[in-house]
Motif scaffolding. Structure first.
Motif, PDB file in Angstrom:
ATOM      1  N   GLU A 119       0.812  -1.216   0.000  1.00 35.81           N
ATOM      2  CA  GLU A 119       0.000   0.000   0.000  1.00 35.81           C
ATOM      3  C   GLU A 119       0.846   1.267   0.000  1.00 35.81           C
ATOM      4  N   GLU A 120       2.169   1.100   0.061  1.00 32.66           N
ATOM      5  CA  GLU A 120       3.051   2.267   0.106  1.00 32.66           C
ATOM      6  C   GLU A 120       3.714   2.502  -1.242  1.00 32.66           C
ATOM      7  N   PHE A 121       3.984   3.775  -1.528  1.00 34.04           N
ATOM      8  CA  PHE A 121       4.741   4.142  -2.725  1.00 34.04           C
ATOM      9  C   PHE A 121       6.227   3.991  -2.396  1.00 34.04           C
ATOM     10  N   VAL A 122       6.865   3.005  -3.002  1.00 35.55           N
ATOM     11  CA  VAL A 122       8.279   2.724  -2.767  1.00 35.55           C
ATOM     12  C   VAL A 122       9.031   3.072  -4.055  1.00 35.55           C
ATOM     13  N   ALA A 123       9.711   4.194  -4.049  1.00 39.03           N
ATOM     14  CA  ALA A 123      10.284   4.741  -5.281  1.00 39.03           C
ATOM     15  C   ALA A 123      11.254   3.778  -5.958  1.00 39.03           C
ATOM     16  N   ARG A 124      12.035   3.035  -5.179  1.00 36.24           N
ATOM     17  CA  ARG A 124      13.060   2.150  -5.745  1.00 36.24           C
ATOM     18  C   ARG A 124      12.600   0.683  -5.809  1.00 36.24           C
ATOM     19  N   ARG A 125      11.314   0.453  -5.788  1.00 36.51           N
ATOM     20  CA  ARG A 125      10.795  -0.907  -5.758  1.00 36.51           C
ATOM     21  C   ARG A 125      11.289  -1.744  -6.937  1.00 36.51           C
ATOM     22  N   PHE A 126      11.410  -1.140  -8.111  1.00 45.15           N
ATOM     23  CA  PHE A 126      11.733  -1.897  -9.319  1.00 45.15           C
ATOM     24  C   PHE A 126      13.181  -1.710  -9.775  1.00 45.15           C
ATOM     25  N   VAL A 127      14.044  -1.261  -8.874  1.00 44.93           N
ATOM     26  CA  VAL A 127      15.471  -1.114  -9.172  1.00 44.93           C
ATOM     27  C   VAL A 127      16.175  -2.449  -8.927  1.00 44.93           C
ATOM     28  N   GLY A 128      17.085  -2.827  -9.812  1.00 42.38           N
ATOM     29  CA  GLY A 128      17.876  -4.041  -9.637  1.00 42.38           C
ATOM     30  C   GLY A 128      17.157  -5.289 -10.095  1.00 42.38           C
ATOM     31  N   GLU A 129      17.868  -6.422 -10.055  1.00 40.77           N
ATOM     32  CA  GLU A 129      17.323  -7.684 -10.552  1.00 40.77           C
ATOM     33  C   GLU A 129      16.083  -8.122  -9.786  1.00 40.77           C
ATOM     34  N   GLU A 130      16.112  -7.981  -8.477  1.00 39.54           N
ATOM     35  CA  GLU A 130      14.970  -8.402  -7.675  1.00 39.54           C
ATOM     36  C   GLU A 130      13.743  -7.564  -8.012  1.00 39.54           C
ATOM     37  N   GLY A 131      13.951  -6.259  -8.185  1.00 42.16           N
ATOM     38  CA  GLY A 131      12.840  -5.383  -8.553  1.00 42.16           C
ATOM     39  C   GLY A 131      12.304  -5.682  -9.926  1.00 42.16           C
ATOM     40  N   GLU A 132      13.200  -5.953 -10.864  1.00 45.69           N
ATOM     41  CA  GLU A 132      12.773  -6.231 -12.236  1.00 45.69           C
ATOM     42  C   GLU A 132      11.959  -7.520 -12.330  1.00 45.69           C
ATOM     43  N   ARG A 133      12.201  -8.453 -11.416  1.00 43.68           N
ATOM     44  CA  ARG A 133      11.413  -9.688 -11.422  1.00 43.68           C
ATOM     45  C   ARG A 133       9.946  -9.436 -11.086  1.00 43.68           C
ATOM     46  N   LEU A 134       9.667  -8.307 -10.431  1.00 41.38           N
ATOM     47  CA  LEU A 134       8.289  -7.973 -10.066  1.00 41.38           C
ATOM     48  C   LEU A 134       7.520  -7.309 -11.199  1.00 41.38           C
ATOM     49  N   LEU A 135       8.208  -6.959 -12.268  1.00 41.86           N
ATOM     50  CA  LEU A 135       7.548  -6.219 -13.345  1.00 41.86           C
ATOM     51  C   LEU A 135       6.432  -7.018 -14.018  1.00 41.86           C
ATOM     52  N   LYS A 136       6.481  -8.333 -13.926  1.00 42.04           N
ATOM     53  CA  LYS A 136       5.408  -9.115 -14.551  1.00 42.04           C
ATOM     54  C   LYS A 136       4.068  -8.888 -13.861  1.00 42.04           C
ATOM     55  N   TYR A 137       4.106  -8.305 -12.655  1.00 41.54           N
ATOM     56  CA  TYR A 137       2.867  -8.013 -11.937  1.00 41.54           C
ATOM     57  C   TYR A 137       2.387  -6.580 -12.160  1.00 41.54           C
TER      58      TYR A 137
END
Length: 484
Positions: free
Chosen positions: A398-416
């Protein structure tokens, strides 16, 4: 890291789909009033999840009687069940763009435009391929054209801040910028002010969109007027003649100035009149309608991030632009924080929160914990904010996390991240319903931030959530204290 269980991993127990549609007529009316007036959309769905202990439920969706002949849907309210909406081998997208009803084709010259076609209909592939090739062939125009209209946008904001009101409505400024960019892109860089449209383009599109989409919205009037509003906008569809004069001007403008684009459509086997109506729909409903709401949503969340985040964005932007010798697509791609912020804004508040589809056949849909059988012909409804804020996928969902999609771990979440009617990790094609301008929209949002933080260090604002997203008012801008 949160769980990333998908539909394919575990065979889950089959459960009957909970929920009820209520009595004919009265059940849909009750759900409609709860959705718009008594609970609001998030609480409407959350209360049902809690009641039935399930994220797949039966319910009714607006507009209901008498506009919709069948308001019954199966709601998909988590990140695991939601992707079935993108499997075009199992679901059908014929006439479901707006949900359980379809505005009259008189709004679009008598044509069922591409957005209303199913992927199995022959015309879909031709029109979708035309859109994709149109965007690809104009990629060299993206940066110079958008930078010009954004410059005008920021000038308008600064002028308004210097006026007596000392405030600037961001939505008004980006509406004009979005329309100008879209029109110039499709109409051989023609300034719409030099056409029959003058400065009325955004207003004409807004009028045309209003009469199509009004049954799906509420004006946010005082409670005493709720049932009056409900009766007026959800009893019968608005007739297309109410937007006839607006649409006629738009048709004349595109017919006169999009000649090169129409020729490309004709070469692809699309008849001239059908091509023009499809171009207008894509330009107005998809491009203009999406961008005019996407930019304020983006800036709302960036603004809420505060001055510390603004400094971090400015530092990244100015460093990369200096190294690149200017704003380039390659440079924008290097800005990991800017990229992540755009994805995060689209995750936490998708501009188009709904997706619909009908089951082509009997299918099994999984949630995190259970599986459910869907019968052929049943309407599926996905409420995207619950899928993209699924706490079993995203930490601090529920929070805006600016760096959520930075790095390999973040990029894995892009499918969602599925704002484009498909996963961010996939690409639009004639075989799917994913937005043909997906990559362009992402680029424009990034460039908007880049241009903004080259000019300004920080800003202050207020906002109010309205029908189609936030209405953002800029109250102050701090000019950039450093150059690059």
């Amino acid at each position: 890291m949160a769980s990333t269980t998908t539909n394919k991993i575990i065979k889950k127990p089959l459960r009957a789909i909970p929920g009820t549609y209520g009595l004919p007529f009265f059940g849909p009316i009750k759900d409609r009033h709860d959705y718009f007036y008594h609970q609001g959309r998030d609480k409407f769905f959350l209360s049902k999840i809690q009641k039935y202990n399930s994220t797949v439920i039966r319910t009714n969706m607006p507009p209901g009687p008498f506009i919709s002949s069948d308001p019954r849907v199966i709601a998909l309210l988590d990140a695991v069940s939601f992707p079935i909406l993108f499997d075009n081998s199992k679901v059908e997208k014929r006439n479901v763009l707006d949900g359980t009803f379809m505005p009259s084709t008189s709004f679009t010259g008598g044509y069922r435009v591409c957005a209303y076609l199913d992927t199995h209909e022959p015309a879909h592939a031709a029109l979708k391929s035309f859109y994709i090739s149109t965007i690809a062939s104009r990629k060299q125009l993206f940066l110079p054209l958008f930078r010009n209209v954004v410059d005008e946008c920021f000038t308008q904001i600064e002028n308004n801040l210097s006026s007596k009101t000392a405030t600037a409505n961001l939505n008004d400024a980006v509406s004009s910028a979005s329309f100008n960019f879209m029109f110039r892109l499709f109409c051989n860089n023609k300034d719409p002010a030099e056409t029959n449209l003058g400065s009325e383009g955004p207003k004409l599109f807004d009028t045309w969109l209003l009469f199509q989409l009004a049954p799906l919205a509420t004006l946010g009037l005082p409670k005493i007027f709720n049932y009056i509003e409900d009766f007026l906008i959800r009893t019968v569809p608005f007739p297309a003649f109410l937007a006839k004069s607006s649409y006629k001007k738009l048709y004349e403008a595109f017919s006169a100035n999009a000649g090169k684009l129409v020729e490309e459509a004709e070469k692809a086997g699309i008849e001239r009149s059908e091509a023009i109506h499809n171009i207008i729909f894509t330009a107005g409903f998809n491009a203009y309608g999406g961008l005019k709401n996407q930019f304020p949503t983006l800036m709302k969340w960036v603004g809420l991030g505060g001055e510390k985040l603004h400094k971090e964005i400015a530092a990244e932007v100015r460093s990369v632009v200096k190294e690149e010798g200017g704003i380039t697509i390659n440079g924008v791609e290097r800005m990991s924080l800017v990229k992540s912020i755009v994805y995060e804004a689209m995750r936490i508040e998708p501009v188009v929160p709904y997706q619909y589809a009908k089951a082509r056949e009997d299918i099994i849909v999984n949630s995190h914990d259970d599986s459910f059988q869907i019968k052929k012909g049943e309407m599926l409804f996905g409420y995207q904010p619950f899928a993209t804020k699924d706490s079993r996928i995203f930490e601090k969902a529920e929070e805006f996390v600016a760096r959520r999609f930075v790095g390999e771990e973040g990029e894995r979440l892009l499918k969602y991240v599925v704002w484009s009617n498909g996963p961010e990790t996939e690409q639009p094609g004639p075989e799917n319903k994913q937005c043909p301008g997906k990559n362009l929209v992402i680029l424009l949002c990034r460039v908007f931030l880049v241009e903004f933080f080259l000019r300004y260090d920080t800003f202050e604002f207020t906002y109010k959530d309205i029908v189609l997203g936030p209405n953002v008012t800029i109250t102050s801008l701090t000019k950039a204290s450093s150059t690059f």
